[in-house]
Design a protein around this motif. Sequence first.
Motif, short mmCIF file in Angstrom:
data_model
loop_
_atom_site.label_atom_id
_atom_site.label_comp_id
_atom_site.label_asym_id
_atom_site.label_seq_id
_atom_site.Cartn_x
_atom_site.Cartn_y
_atom_site.Cartn_z
N TRP A 111 0.83 -1.22 0.00
CA TRP A 111 0.00 0.00 0.00
C TRP A 111 0.86 1.27 0.00
CZ3 TRP A 111 -5.02 1.08 -0.85
CH2 TRP A 111 -5.48 2.35 -0.50
N PRO A 112 1.83 1.39 0.91
CA PRO A 112 2.65 2.61 0.89
C PRO A 112 3.51 2.72 -0.37
CG PRO A 112 3.30 1.18 2.75
CD PRO A 112 2.12 0.55 2.07
N VAL A 113 3.84 1.59 -0.97
CA VAL A 113 4.62 1.62 -2.21
C VAL A 113 3.78 2.27 -3.32
CG1 VAL A 113 5.75 0.20 -3.98
CG2 VAL A 113 5.99 -0.38 -1.54
N TYR A 145 -2.09 7.46 -14.74
CA TYR A 145 -3.12 6.44 -14.97
C TYR A 145 -2.60 5.04 -14.67
CZ TYR A 145 -6.62 3.54 -17.22
OH TYR A 145 -7.57 2.57 -17.47
N ASN A 146 -1.37 4.75 -15.13
CA ASN A 146 -0.80 3.42 -14.90
C ASN A 146 -0.57 3.14 -13.42
OD1 ASN A 146 -0.82 2.81 -17.62
ND2 ASN A 146 1.27 3.53 -17.96
N VAL A 147 -0.13 4.14 -12.68
CA VAL A 147 0.08 3.98 -11.24
C VAL A 147 -1.26 3.70 -10.55
CG1 VAL A 147 0.70 5.22 -9.11
CG2 VAL A 147 2.21 5.32 -11.10
N CYS A 148 -2.27 4.46 -10.92
CA CYS A 148 -3.60 4.25 -10.33
C CYS A 148 -4.13 2.86 -10.69
CB CYS A 148 -4.57 5.33 -10.81
SG CYS A 148 -4.18 6.98 -10.19
N SER A 149 -3.99 2.47 -11.94
CA SER A 149 -4.50 1.17 -12.39
C SER A 149 -3.79 0.02 -11.68
CB SER A 149 -4.32 1.02 -13.89
OG SER A 149 -5.18 1.91 -14.56
N HIS A 152 -5.22 -0.25 -8.26
CA HIS A 152 -6.59 -0.76 -8.31
C HIS A 152 -6.63 -2.25 -8.62
CE1 HIS A 152 -8.56 3.44 -9.02
NE2 HIS A 152 -7.85 3.37 -7.92
N GLN A 153 -5.60 -2.77 -9.30
CA GLN A 153 -5.55 -4.22 -9.53
C GLN A 153 -5.30 -4.96 -8.21
OE1 GLN A 153 -2.90 -5.18 -12.76
NE2 GLN A 153 -4.51 -4.77 -14.24
N MET A 154 -4.46 -4.38 -7.36
CA MET A 154 -4.18 -5.01 -6.06
C MET A 154 -5.29 -4.72 -5.05
SD MET A 154 -1.49 -6.78 -6.36
CE MET A 154 -1.24 -7.16 -4.64
N TYR A 155 -5.88 -3.54 -5.14
CA TYR A 155 -6.92 -3.10 -4.20
C TYR A 155 -8.14 -2.65 -5.00
CZ TYR A 155 -3.10 -3.20 -0.88
OH TYR A 155 -2.05 -3.60 -0.09
N PRO A 156 -8.89 -3.61 -5.57
CA PRO A 156 -10.06 -3.24 -6.37
C PRO A 156 -11.05 -2.42 -5.54
CG PRO A 156 -9.56 -5.57 -6.63
CD PRO A 156 -8.71 -5.06 -5.50
N PRO A 157 -11.52 -1.33 -6.11
CA PRO A 157 -12.46 -0.49 -5.35
C PRO A 157 -13.65 -1.26 -4.79
CG PRO A 157 -11.74 0.65 -7.32
CD PRO A 157 -11.19 -0.75 -7.41
#
Length: 170
Positions: A111-113, A145-149, A152-157
Amino acid sequence: MIKFLPLRASRIALLPLLTLAACSSEPEAADLPYGTVQQMMANEVQPTTDIYWGAVRFESRLEPDGSVVEEEFEPRTDADWAKLVEAARKLQGFARDLQSEGYAKGRGDDWPVFANALEEVSKKAEQAALDQDPDAVFEVGGTVYNVCSACHQMYPPAQLEAATGDARST
């Protein structure tokens, strides 16, 4: 007749209640300045990234008469660029908040990464806006966008929402 406990006895009686409140597993509001992660994303991060992503773009649309209209958008005035700089700075602040104990609690070591990656790319976004470089803004916008995506793959909303039992309400 009402009997009052002496002041010292009142304090002692309150001590267990205060201790219980201090041990609560729920983060306090001060630990979550934007509400839950979902609320922060929906109400703060998404609108801010939309400002950045929408600043430099290319649109192509089909008109009713069959013709194609192509438009390029980019900031034109100092005020437009300042809005973009402010959006990048806000993203940096949100990234730092996501690294805080209140938002990181209960999440994985990565998460912090992810939050740090958002902060770092937001610094690049700020520099691109300060340089008033539309190509750099477009490119770094893709990296944001790539960082956010990736996060979101690890922590799906939807999973975050289900885990906390909270909806995207304010």
